[in-house]
Scaffold this active site. Structure first.
Site, PDB file in Angstrom:
ATOM      1  N   HIS A  95       0.790  -1.093   0.096  1.00  0.00           N
ATOM      2  CA  HIS A  95      -0.159  -0.172   0.079  1.00  0.00           C
ATOM      3  C   HIS A  95       0.768   1.313  -0.001  1.00  0.00           C
ATOM      4  O   HIS A  95       0.522   2.423  -0.375  1.00  0.00           O
ATOM      5  CB  HIS A  95      -0.993  -0.067   1.184  1.00  0.00           C
ATOM      6  CG  HIS A  95      -2.128  -0.913   1.090  1.00  0.00           C
ATOM      7  ND1 HIS A  95      -3.407  -0.672   1.740  1.00  0.00           N
ATOM      8  CD2 HIS A  95      -2.535  -1.925  -0.001  1.00  0.00           C
ATOM      9  CE1 HIS A  95      -4.267  -1.659   1.300  1.00  0.00           C
ATOM     10  NE2 HIS A  95      -3.633  -2.462   0.434  1.00  0.00           N
ATOM     11  N   HIS A 274      -1.512 -12.296  -2.642  1.00  0.00           N
ATOM     12  CA  HIS A 274      -2.610 -12.982  -2.060  1.00  0.00           C
ATOM     13  C   HIS A 274      -2.220 -14.445  -1.715  1.00  0.00           C
ATOM     14  O   HIS A 274      -3.215 -15.334  -1.033  1.00  0.00           O
ATOM     15  CB  HIS A 274      -3.844 -13.028  -2.868  1.00  0.00           C
ATOM     16  CG  HIS A 274      -4.346 -11.592  -2.478  1.00  0.00           C
ATOM     17  ND1 HIS A 274      -5.504 -11.030  -3.186  1.00  0.00           N
ATOM     18  CD2 HIS A 274      -4.033 -10.473  -1.910  1.00  0.00           C
ATOM     19  CE1 HIS A 274      -5.646  -9.715  -2.832  1.00  0.00           C
ATOM     20  NE2 HIS A 274      -4.771  -9.397  -2.075  1.00  0.00           N
TER      21      HIS A 274
END
Ligand code: HEM
Length: 738
Positions: A95, A274
């Site tokens: 992020h 992920h």
């Protein structure tokens, strides 16, 4: 008699207590020139530190060992999932880097902007405040020797490594910002940032998009790279939380493309990321407290208070979706893709009410609870994960990665390296023992110098050879400035080094048309002298400025630092360089003809943006423009409000500030203006918004007045030369700190 006391008894209102409404609330169209002066040395408690020297004192392997030890040592105030902080640190690092957008080079991991609003408090950054706070003891131990920005990326790498993933490399060298960035445009929507909202509520995204997903004209406003205000990239539940994986794939392709990632890199990043960790969705979003920027004092900068149970561990609420993608969330393996393709998935809802996907097959593997021993859960996918299976191009890439785990591993490691280092600029800025030796296309590589930089005598001879070409000061200055002005301090791309002005795509830009014959002549001079073209172009600018100053009666020496090299076409990634093409460039008085169709942003706002990206102050911006006008620096050779082109005078300021002159719009939109003689009514000059703004805007006018006043010309010449040198040296990280 007040006797020196405050008439309000000491209880003053206003002042530092409140800033609302701001000037921009009152006058929304105003040009925020003051944004040029944010985060100056005044805000930086470390402005006297040499970061490269401080970083060099670190024993990087020892620091990494410390980080790795910390990652597997859970603390009670925020217990780690699966006994491993790795996944949440990877998300924090992703992020921090994922805000990057190629259109203006802003965002990215380079300054640890995740510490400040608005980014710190975006719903999408939920609980990254905990990740950074967990890292504080390490940051504290190392102090100024490692920036937050470097530490966050390094921790992401350490996290990947302890879970069995071979990282591609790590470079230090990121300098922290020290205050919120108020200049970056994150999109037009005013959503309530003070209270948490669920993604379901955050469907107000139409202002940044044209059309709807699937429409031929579906497009995201520039320079944005997120599908929605306050997101890093896309809504995991699909556009407008509609649960449509095909539409989600459209959004993913657009937004990751804006981050300069191609389809393969996009799949590698999502499928790679992920493979680790889980999503957290135990509590309805409307029960969660304010984000960090709005949290109560006693929360000490931590936000999103969760009232359920312990508020962490098994009760954690971050995004709203609940569960893990794999049965091995702390191990690098191919189970993410195996699960995605090995099962059919159906839509369900998380405890928090978010839309997600669960295997239809009851026999599908289950994933361990992150905190409760012996408890297991069904696997989870997000709509944005199912998108990789539904989109035909992503699907093909996934299947290739599914069949070849090594290829997937290499692709993810290279994409992760690019993601986290993309905005660092020239490799000369890279620090530390883990910098890979190879050059990658996104690094805008430069060749190693083949000779020592030119000595003083050689520079003098080269300057004479440039003068002997007979090229005008105007053409020389224009060309030198054009070679340097592409620099942007956001991602440190562009600039004069490499002489990419002479290569595609820059040589073909309309704004550079004037430079083509000049570059050809300078190339001959450079070859003759054994100098690089890049140095020769910059020196030509120095020669022009010195000659123009002399013509105005000022003897100046314009600094020249040799050592530039020439890049090859092969070293120049044309599609990503195309992003440096200006829509408008006020310095060269250029505006793309269809500008109003491309952007609602005015030319003068784009001019301010360019000044900002060059790292200029308002006085530097004003001086530079005045000097370029004196040098006849309009891209099309049009008149520049002086009758003495090539004389470094303050004519430009005198004209735009004169109360005796009258300006008139030449077109409805007010893009061009005529200057009429008040007596005769005859037009004596024409100009653009790029010119008039120096008389119309109060802050720019205030500076221009200094240069147009008595004694101002000498100051102007001095300031112009300094600003000119700053632009010429902006990309010289090979010889300057930063
Ligand atoms: C977790 C969305 C791409 C790495 C999550 C979460 C969401 C999400 C909603 C759960 C947050 C929480 O509730 O704790 C997305 C979307 C992506 C994307 C929509 C793009 C389409 C990536 C990429 C990476 C990444 C590119 C890294 C390369 C992670 C990791 C976690 C995570 C490691 C687990 C965090 C933890 O265990 O605490 N992602 N993500 N994601 N994401 Fe992504």
């Amino acid at each position: 008699v007040l006797e020196g006391k405050c008439p309000f008894g000491g209880n003053t209102l206003g002042g530092a207590q409140t800033s609302a409404p701001t000037l921009s609330d009152w006058y929304p169209q105003r040009l925020r020139v003051e944004q040029l002066h944010r985060d100056g040395a005044a805000a930086n408690p470390l402005s006297d530190e040499d970061y490269a020297a401080a970083f060099a004192t670190i024993d990087l392997p020892a620091l990494k060992a410390e980080i790795k030890q910390f990652l597997t040592t859970s603390v009670p105030w925020w217990p780690s999932d699966y006994g491993n902080y790795g996944p949440q640190m990877i998300r924090m690092a992703w992020h921090s880097a994922g805000t990057y957008r190629i259109a203006d080079g802003r965002g990215g991991a380079g300054q640890a902007m995740q510490r400040f609003a608005p980014i710190s408090s975006w719903w999408d950054n939920g609980n990254t405040d905990k990740s950074r706070r967990l890292l504080w003891p390490i940051k504290q131990r190392y102090g100024a020797a490692i920036s937050w920005a470097d530490l966050m990326v390094l921790t992401g790498n350490c996290a990947l490594e302890i879970m069995g993933f071979p990282t591609y490399g790590f470079a230090g060298g990121r300098r922290d910002a020290w205050e919120a960035d108020d200049a970056t445009y994150w999109g037009p929507e005013h959503i309530d940032m003070t209270a948490p909202s669920s993604y379901d509520d955050m469907v107000n995204r139409d202002q940044r998009w044209t059309g709807k997903p699937g429409d031929a004209d579906y497009e995201l406003q520039q320079p944005l790279a997120a599908s929605h205000q306050a997101l890093i990239y896309v809504n995991p539940e699909g556009p407008e939380a509609n649960g449509d994986p095909a539409a989600s794939a459209v959004d993913i392709r657009i937004t990751f493309g804006r981050m300069a990632m191609d389809d393969e890199e996009t799949v590698a990043l999502i499928a790679g990321g992920h493979a680790f960790g889980k999503s957290h969705g135990q509590v309805a979003a409307d029960r969660i407290g304010a984000p960090p920027e709005n949290a109560p004092m006693e929360a000490m900068g931590l936000g999103w208070h969760n009232p359920q149970g312990a508020g962490n561990g098994a009760d954690t609420m971050t995004n709203g979706i609940e569960g893990s993608w794999t049965q091995t969330p702390t191990t690098w393996d191919n189970t993410y893709l195996e699960n995605l393709f090995g099962h059919e998935w159906e839509q369900t809802r998380s405890p928090a009410g978010a839309l997600q996907w669960t295997p239809v097959d009851p026999g599908a593997p289950r994933t361990p609870d992150a905190h409760l021993p012996g408890v297991e859960h069904p696997l989870m996918m997000m709509t944005s994960d199912i998108a990789l299976k539904v989109d035909p191009v992503y699907r093909e890439i996934c299947q290739r990665f599914l069949a070849d785990f090594d290829a997937f591993t290499l692709a993810f490691s290279k994409a992760w390296y690019k993601l986290t280092h993309r905005d660092m600029g020239p490799k000369a800025r890279y620090l530390g023992p883990e910098v890979p030796a190879d050059d990658l296309p996104w690094q805008d590589p430069l060749p190693a110098p083949t000779a020592a930089p030119l000595g003083a005598d050689a520079v003098t001879r080269l300057a004479q050879a440039i003068r002997d070409t007979g090229l005008s000061t105007s053409d020389l200055a224009y060309t030198a400035f054009s070679s340097a002005v592409t620099y942007r301090d956001s991602d440190k791309r562009g600039g004069a080094n490499g002489a990419r002005l002479a290569l595609a795509p820059q040589k073909d830009w309309v704004v550079n048309r004037r430079t083509v014959p000049v570059v050809a002549a300078l190339r001959a001079v450079a070859e003759q002298a054994g100098a690089s073209l890049a140095d020769t172009i910059v020196l030509a600018g120095c020669v022009a400025v010195e000659d123009a100053a002399r013509a105005a009666g000022h003897e100046v020496q314009v600094p020249f630092t040799p050592g530039r090299v020439d890049a090859t076409q092969e070293q120049t990634d044309v599609p990503t360089f195309e992003w440096l093409a200006p829509l408008a460039d006020g310095f060269r008085n250029y505006t793309q003809p269809d500008l109003t169709e491309v952007t609602p942003v005015s030319p003068e706002q784009l001019f301010l943006d360019k000044a900002d990206l060059l790292g200029l102050t308002a006085p530097e911006w004003v001086a530079l423009t005045g000097g370029l006008r004196a040098l006849g620096g309009n891209h099309d050779g049009s008149p520049t409000l002086t009758d003495r082109v090539g004389v470094l005078s303050t004519d430009f300021f005198t004209t735009v500030l004169s109360p005796d002159l009258q300006w008139r719009k030449l077109d409805e939109a007010g893009t061009r203006f005529a200057l009429d003689d008040r007596d005769s009514g005859e037009q004596v000059h024409a100009a653009t918004r790029h010119d008039l703004v120096f008389g119309a805007n109060a802050q720019l006018r205030a500076v221009a007045e200094v240069y147009a006043s008595r004694g101002g010309e000498a100051r102007f010449v001095r300031d112009f030369v300094a600003a000119w040198d700053k632009v010429m040296m902006a990309d010289r990280y090979d010889v300057r700190a930063g």
